[in-house]
Design an enzyme around this catalytic site. Structure first.
Site, PDB file in Angstrom:
ATOM      1  N   ASP A 198     -19.102  -1.780  -5.451  1.00 31.58           N
ATOM      2  CA  ASP A 198     -20.098  -1.035  -4.666  1.00 31.58           C
ATOM      3  C   ASP A 198     -21.343  -1.836  -4.256  1.00 31.58           C
ATOM      4  O   ASP A 198     -21.933  -2.532  -5.087  1.00 31.58           O
ATOM      5  CB  ASP A 198     -20.637   0.154  -5.467  1.00 31.58           C
ATOM      6  CG  ASP A 198     -19.579   0.890  -6.255  1.00 31.58           C
ATOM      7  OD1 ASP A 198     -18.400   0.594  -6.096  1.00 31.58           O
ATOM      8  OD2 ASP A 198     -19.960   1.765  -7.045  1.00 31.58           O
TER       9      ASP A 198
HETATM   10  N1  DQQ Z   1     -18.434   2.263  -9.238  1.00 33.53           N
HETATM   11  C1  DQQ Z   1     -18.181   3.648  -8.919  1.00 33.53           C
HETATM   12  C2  DQQ Z   1     -19.470   4.312  -9.312  1.00 33.53           C
HETATM   13  C3  DQQ Z   1     -19.855   3.570 -10.547  1.00 33.53           C
HETATM   14  C4  DQQ Z   1     -19.482   2.160 -10.222  1.00 33.53           C
HETATM   15  C5  DQQ Z   1     -17.815   3.848  -7.471  1.00 33.53           C
HETATM   16  C6  DQQ Z   1     -18.970   1.366 -11.396  1.00 33.53           C
HETATM   17  O1  DQQ Z   1     -19.341   5.688  -9.545  1.00 33.53           O
HETATM   18  O2  DQQ Z   1     -21.249   3.704 -10.805  1.00 33.53           O
HETATM   19  O3  DQQ Z   1     -16.955   2.866  -7.003  1.00 33.53           O
HETATM   20  O4  DQQ Z   1     -18.662   0.047 -11.020  1.00 33.53           O
END
Ligand code: DQQ
Length: 576
Positions: free
Chosen positions: A62
């Protein structure tokens, strides 16, 4: 009788989804403990992107806390410094003056405190007027993945790159789930907005049973946060809402708005959720009732899985920010790989960020429009043009003279009549299924026509990005596909027929435009001026580097004209 059957079907569907329902979207970060800390001996350059952001090596997911501060753009991202699969997550950090050329810095946040010992997960940045930026992020406190919300501030605000971040002892964690909530599905705080009532507000993603929701919190001082009585919004059967994003958009023109602009009659709000159950995102456009702290979506699109999407391809955990230097809102997302974990480990890297896109509300206010930031044009070098080229049924014409593996191409197609459009069957509600049924080689009436990207000379491999037009009782239906099925001779790849419908009125203007950003292992396409967008990750085996070709094609009985096409070889972006 009908109701129990219906409930049973929903229950089975929900159960299937809890077990494994990714809607065909490969955006998981599954856990491979044995691969998490395997460092590649060397990083493979083959098929690394030239101008889509990716760090020097290892895994990213992300985008986190994008912001513009004191003349610099900051991009943080979920990053594994030890390997090419998800794990050991820190906040990677890169800075840029133009959103295209980046300098990678030391990670900004590591697990270092009891409250984030098991993870520094996604979050956002808010620039507090007169005080500077604050990061809100999720800390994982135990092996059961219970989550709390934390804040971090720059150690030295006069460092132009804000390299070091500290997690103040006072008040951290700033938000913990109360006893009625499930703390293992409580994460990803948004940028906060300020209201004239003297409160900051922010959202945190969550779910109760299978109802997805965005919890709302208020604070006067940014450190003591109080939960509002109700989530700002929730929707049944959508599961966990990861990475919610909430922001105003203007009903007039393309300018973006600062997140704190509320309440005027000339704005709407957008709420986007990334659905953990299905691993795709949807958004709604609606009204934010400030006094009640409620968001109510307009009834112009579905508030659920079948709703509007920023992108119908590999595009997840997106996040936007307002860029005050150019009065625009910019959107980023993570695009995961489509090859195997073992290949990721071998090549030493996995995951890229989409090209940052400017986002605004379409005229009519029913959907958003996106376009790559204008700064990307600075990478354009050699240009080739085609104009008024007729394409008969079954014809394909090569676009010669550019580096087809690293290119930007814009084309407008026209057709003189829609009479030959195939009839549309109202049961075709899923664009992706329709695309896999009616691929680029299946002859149609008006279309399929479009581009064959990352194509080998003899077309053993190609990723077609194309349109196909159908006739429904009162309108024409346009399907846009980015179909990876023929993208590679390699079998063990994820090769979806990504697709979406395009909402434009063809009766007025018998033209359709397409822009594709081709970058070795990614084809990021914008249909009808950015109304329907699809990002595909592909791994050709023949169509690589100089052996990649680009064609325009038509496989419909109606002649199609390439009104004009411009294509550019793209320089690589500077990294470091
Ligand atoms: N990636 C998810 C989120 C979390 C993060 C979404 C963990 O919900 O915080 O891809 O790497």
């Amino acid at each position: 009788m009908a109701l129990p059957i219906c409930l049973t079907v929903i229950a089975i569907f929900t159960l299937c989804c809890v077990i494994n329902c990714n809607n065909g979207v490969e955006a998981f970060h599954d856990i491979y403990p044995d691969l998490q800390s395997i460092s590649a001996r060397s990083v493979s350059k083959l098929q690394r992107t030239g101008y889509h952001f990716q760090p020097r090596k290892n895994w990213i997911n992300d985008p986190n806390g994008p912001m513009y501060y004191n003349g610099i753009y900051h991009l943080f991202y979920q990053y594994n410094p030890k390997g090419a699969v998800w794990g050991n997550i820190v906040w990677g950090h890169a800075v840029s003056k133009d959103l295209i050329n980046w300098k990678e810095l030391e990670p900004a946040l590591y697990p270092s405190k009891p409250f984030d010992k098991y993870g520094v997960w996604s979050g956002s940045a808010t620039v507090l007027p007169g005080k500077g930026p604050v990061i809100l992020y999720t800390g994982v406190i135990d092996k059961q993945s219970n989550e709390v919300q934390l804040y971090a501030i720059p150690e030295n605000k006069s460092d132009p790159f804000l390299r070091k971040w500290v997690k103040p002892k006072a008040f951290n964690p700033i938000v913990v789930a109360d006893h009625s909530m499930n703390a293992s599905v409580f994460r990803d705080p948004t940028t906060a907005w300020w209201s004239k009532d003297g409160h900051w507000r922010m959202l945190i993603g969550g779910r109760r049973k299978d109802r997805g929701m965005a919890y709302l919190y208020r604070s006067k001082d940014f450190v003591k946060w109080i939960q509002a009585k109700h989530p700002i919004h929730s929707a049944a059967s959508t599961g966990m809402w990861e990475c919610p994003d909430f922001y105003p958009v203007s009903l007039k023109g393309k300018n973006g708005l600062d997140i704190s602009v509320v309440g005027s009659s000339s704005i709407k709000h957008v709420l986007k959720n990334s659905l953990d159950l299905t691993r795709y995102e949807y958004y709604t456009i609606g009204t934010y009732f400030k006094n009640k702290d409620k968001y109510i979506p307009d009834n112009t699109s579905e508030d659920g899985w079948g709703g509007l999407r920023y992108d119908y391809g590999n595009f997840y955990a997106s996040k936007s920010f307002f860029d005050p230097s150019k009065n625009r809102r910019i959107l980023w997302a993570w695009a995961n790989e489509s090859d195997s974990k073992e290949d990721d480990v071998k090549k030493g890297w996995a995951g890229i960020q989409s090209i940052p896109r400017t986002v605004w509300l379409d005229y009519g206010g029913k959907q958003l429009v996106q376009w790559p930031v204008e700064e990307l044009n600075s990478l354009r070098k050699k240009e080739v043009k085609i104009s008024h080229q007729k394409l008969k049924k079954g014809q394909h014409v090569e676009v010669k003279g550019i580096t087809a593996a690293q290119a930007d191409v814009e084309v407008t197609f026209s057709f003189s009549s829609l009479d030959r459009a195939e009839p549309f069957d109202s049961r075709w509600v899923n664009a992706q299924d329709l695309c896999s049924q009616k691929g680029s080689k299946v002859q149609g009436g008006v279309g399929p026509f479009g581009l064959l990207t990352l194509a080998s000379e003899k077309l053993e491999e190609f990723t077609p990005v194309f349109f196909r037009i159908f006739k429904a009782p009162n309108k024409h239906v346009i399907l846009m596909c980015s179909d990876a099925r023929s993208s590679s001779l390699k079998r063990e790849l994820y090769k979806p027929s990504f697709a979406g419908f395009v909402n434009v009125d063809l009766a007025k203007n018998k033209k359709l435009s397409l822009k594709s950003l081709i970058d070795h292992s990614v084809v990021e396409s914008f249909g009808a001026g950015g109304r329907t967008n699809i990002l595909s990750r592909v791994y050709p085996t023949l169509a690589i580097k100089k052996k990649a070709h680009l064609f325009v094609f038509n496989n419909g009985t109606e002649h199609i004209t390439v009104e004009y096409l411009k294509a550019w070889s793209m320089k690589s972006a500077r990294r470091n």
